[in-house]
Design an enzyme around this catalytic site. Structure first.
Site, PDB file in Angstrom:
ATOM      1  CG  ASN A   1     -20.229   0.426   0.520  1.00  7.60           C
ATOM      2  OD1 ASN A   1     -21.263   1.038   1.419  1.00  7.60           O
ATOM      3  ND2 ASN A   1     -20.658  -0.109  -0.502  1.00  7.60           N
TER       4      ASN A   1
ATOM      5  CG  HIS B   1     -22.845  -3.128  -3.645  1.00  7.43           C
ATOM      6  ND1 HIS B   1     -23.520  -1.973  -3.993  1.00  7.43           N
ATOM      7  CD2 HIS B   1     -23.336  -4.095  -4.490  1.00  7.43           C
ATOM      8  CE1 HIS B   1     -24.074  -2.018  -5.112  1.00  7.43           C
ATOM      9  NE2 HIS B   1     -23.976  -3.477  -5.394  1.00  7.43           N
TER      10      HIS B   1
ATOM     11  CB  SER C   1     -20.071  -7.767  -1.637  1.00  7.18           C
ATOM     12  OG  SER C   1     -20.850  -8.692  -2.553  1.00  7.18           O
TER      13      SER C   1
ATOM     14  CG  ASP D   1     -20.586  -0.169  -5.405  1.00  4.83           C
ATOM     15  OD1 ASP D   1     -21.578   0.068  -6.030  1.00  4.83           O
ATOM     16  OD2 ASP D   1     -20.507   0.227  -4.269  1.00  4.83           O
TER      17      ASP D   1
HETATM   18  N1  LIG Z   1     -15.690   6.247  -4.295  1.00  4.34           N
HETATM   19  C1  LIG Z   1     -16.552   5.490  -4.112  1.00  4.34           C
HETATM   20  N2  LIG Z   1     -17.985   5.832  -3.329  1.00  4.34           N
HETATM   21  C2  LIG Z   1     -18.731   5.033  -2.667  1.00  4.34           C
HETATM   22  C3  LIG Z   1     -18.578   3.611  -2.794  1.00  4.34           C
HETATM   23  C4  LIG Z   1     -17.575   3.185  -3.271  1.00  4.34           C
HETATM   24  O1  LIG Z   1     -17.378   1.905  -3.512  1.00  4.34           O
HETATM   25  N3  LIG Z   1     -16.601   3.818  -3.883  1.00  4.34           N
HETATM   26  N4  LIG Z   1     -19.551   2.957  -2.259  1.00  4.34           N
HETATM   27  C5  LIG Z   1     -20.821   3.564  -2.389  1.00  4.34           C
HETATM   28  C6  LIG Z   1     -22.124   2.859  -1.753  1.00  4.34           C
HETATM   29  N5  LIG Z   1     -22.982   2.515  -3.222  1.00  4.34           N
HETATM   30  C7  LIG Z   1     -23.173   1.157  -3.128  1.00  4.34           C
HETATM   31  O2  LIG Z   1     -22.980   0.376  -2.198  1.00  4.34           O
HETATM   32  C8  LIG Z   1     -23.575   3.625  -3.737  1.00  4.34           C
HETATM   33  C9  LIG Z   1     -23.958   4.765  -3.225  1.00  4.34           C
HETATM   34  C10 LIG Z   1     -24.509   5.807  -3.966  1.00  4.34           C
HETATM   35  C11 LIG Z   1     -24.715   5.625  -5.339  1.00  4.34           C
HETATM   36  C12 LIG Z   1     -25.169   6.730  -6.212  1.00  4.34           C
HETATM   37  O3  LIG Z   1     -25.283   6.538  -7.576  1.00  4.34           O
HETATM   38  N6  LIG Z   1     -25.214   7.955  -5.506  1.00  4.34           N
HETATM   39  C13 LIG Z   1     -25.826   9.051  -6.267  1.00  4.34           C
HETATM   40  C14 LIG Z   1     -26.952   9.640  -5.633  1.00  4.34           C
HETATM   41  C15 LIG Z   1     -28.097   8.778  -5.217  1.00  4.34           C
HETATM   42  C16 LIG Z   1     -28.935   9.250  -4.057  1.00  4.34           C
HETATM   43  O4  LIG Z   1     -28.889  10.457  -3.390  1.00  4.34           O
HETATM   44  O5  LIG Z   1     -29.948   8.392  -3.927  1.00  4.34           O
HETATM   45  C17 LIG Z   1     -24.573  10.121  -6.393  1.00  4.34           C
HETATM   46  O6  LIG Z   1     -23.715   9.998  -5.541  1.00  4.34           O
HETATM   47  O7  LIG Z   1     -24.829  10.915  -7.145  1.00  4.34           O
HETATM   48  C18 LIG Z   1     -23.861   4.542  -6.051  1.00  4.34           C
HETATM   49  C19 LIG Z   1     -23.376   3.525  -5.140  1.00  4.34           C
HETATM   50  C20 LIG Z   1     -20.763   4.718  -1.308  1.00  4.34           C
HETATM   51  N7  LIG Z   1     -19.698   5.716  -2.096  1.00  4.34           N
HETATM   52  N1  GAR Z   2     -25.505   1.391  -2.809  1.00  3.16           N
HETATM   53  C1  GAR Z   2     -25.347   1.182  -1.375  1.00  3.16           C
HETATM   54  C2  GAR Z   2     -26.591   0.528  -0.983  1.00  3.16           C
HETATM   55  O1  GAR Z   2     -27.522   0.600  -1.465  1.00  3.16           O
HETATM   56  N2  GAR Z   2     -26.638   0.117   0.402  1.00  3.16           N
HETATM   57  C3  GAR Z   2     -27.696  -0.585   0.834  1.00  3.16           C
HETATM   58  O2  GAR Z   2     -28.595   0.356   1.406  1.00  3.16           O
HETATM   59  C4  GAR Z   2     -29.470  -0.228   2.825  1.00  3.16           C
HETATM   60  C5  GAR Z   2     -29.125   0.689   3.850  1.00  3.16           C
HETATM   61  O3  GAR Z   2     -29.944   0.108   4.854  1.00  3.16           O
HETATM   62  P1  GAR Z   2     -29.863   0.917   6.256  1.00  3.16           P
HETATM   63  O4  GAR Z   2     -30.012   2.262   6.176  1.00  3.16           O
HETATM   64  O5  GAR Z   2     -31.270   0.199   6.782  1.00  3.16           O
HETATM   65  O6  GAR Z   2     -28.561   0.120   6.982  1.00  3.16           O
HETATM   66  C6  GAR Z   2     -28.530  -1.495   2.911  1.00  3.16           C
HETATM   67  O7  GAR Z   2     -29.310  -2.593   2.216  1.00  3.16           O
HETATM   68  C7  GAR Z   2     -27.154  -1.502   2.069  1.00  3.16           C
HETATM   69  O8  GAR Z   2     -26.874  -2.583   1.463  1.00  3.16           O
END
Ligand SMILES: Nc1nc2c(c(=O)[nH]1)N[C@@H](CN(C=O)c1ccc(C(=O)N[C@@H](CCC(=O)O)C(=O)O)cc1)CN2
Ligand code: GAR
Length: 214
Positions: free
Chosen positions: A109, A111, A138, A147
């Site tokens: 992932n 982040h 990251s 994360d």
């Molecule tokens: N188990 C894990 N799942 C995910 C990870 C992880 O490390 N462990 N990374 C995330 C990516 N991410 C940030 O980098 C992230 C993505 C989504 C959310 C979140 O709160 N999602 C909500 C919906 C939000 C929306 O639809 O706009 C949800 O799932 O209810 C937080 C962090 C990917 N998954």
């Molecule tokens: N928590 C997950 C998160 O926020 N990820 C972020 O979403 C964007 C996706 O852009 P992209 O669709 O243009 O690659 C990127 O900035 C990535 O770091």
């Protein structure tokens, strides 16, 4: 060596997907993107994949009764492409432990923060509101802890006095598009394992000036 089979999960614009597509097409990464799966329909990332001739799948989470049901379907769909690597590229769903366990050690992932700071969402505004002078991005292995997985590489981005979340995000994106293809390349060359998440770097591999690594 067989080419690494990659499945990419997206939810939106897909600029990180595009950076990886470009690196594969340039021959920098010896891999094949077998499929791009989106949890949201009609996003730009799906168009990017179609233009590159990559199989696309929309698996809309809103069409499922529960997170577990969605992840079961998502797991089956991912597995149908027999990936060596699953890349989350702006994939905005929290994954259940069973799905994470299935692909543990081969799911990455990106982040938009210098983890462990600012796990979760809205990271750019949170860094600005906190008065931070440095932000960044990251790339990490995905674990059950949101994360919280082992960080592989980070890039720093200075926060400027008049930055908004959007202006800061633009500079973070620039670094994302450098480091994510690099990590995918390292993984495809079998130089990354979650146990010892290191990469043996030749100096020539690091991007020219402009990329910042802490
Ligand atoms: N188990 C894990 N799942 C995910 C990870 C992880 O490390 N462990 N990374 C995330 C990516 N991410 C940030 O980098 C992230 C993505 C989504 C959310 C979140 O709160 N999602 C909500 C919906 C939000 C929306 O639809 O706009 C949800 O799932 O209810 C937080 C962090 C990917 N998954
Ligand atoms: N928590 C997950 C998160 O926020 N990820 C972020 O979403 C964007 C996706 O852009 P992209 O669709 O243009 O690659 C990127 O900035 C990535 O770091």
């Amino acid at each position: 060596m067989n080419r690494t089979r990659i499945v990419v999960l997206i939810s939106g614009s897909g600029s990180n997907l595009q950076a990886i597509i470009d690196a594969v097409q340039a021959g920098d990464i010896q891999a094949d993107i077998c499929a791009v799966i989106s949890n949201r329909p009609n996003v730009l990332g799906l168009e990017r994949a179609e233009k590159a001739g990559i199989t696309t799948v929309t698996l809309d989470h809103k069409e499922f009764e529960s997170r577990d049901a969605y992840d079961a379907a998502l797991m089956n769909k991912i597995e149908s492409f027999t990936p060596d690597l699953v890349v989350l590229a702006g994939f905005m769903r929290i994954l259940t432990p069973s799905l994470v366990q299935k692909f543990k050690g081969k799911m990455l992932n990106i982040h938009p923060s210098l983890l462990p700071k600012y796990q979760g969402l809205n990271t750019h505004q949170r860094a600005i509101d906190a008065g931070d002078s440095v932000h960044g991005v990251s790339v990490h292995f995905v674990t059950e802890e949101l994360d919280g997985g082992p960080v592989i590489v980070q890039a720093k981005v200075d926060i400027l006095p008049n930055d908004t979340a959007d202006t800061l995000a633009q500079r973070v994106h620039q670094q994302e598009h450098i480091i994510y293809p690099l990590v995918v390349k390292w993984f495809s060359e079998q130089r990354l394992t979650m146990e010892a998440h290191y990469a043996v770097l030749d100096n020539k591999e690091l991007p020219s000036e402009g990329a910042q690594y802490n």
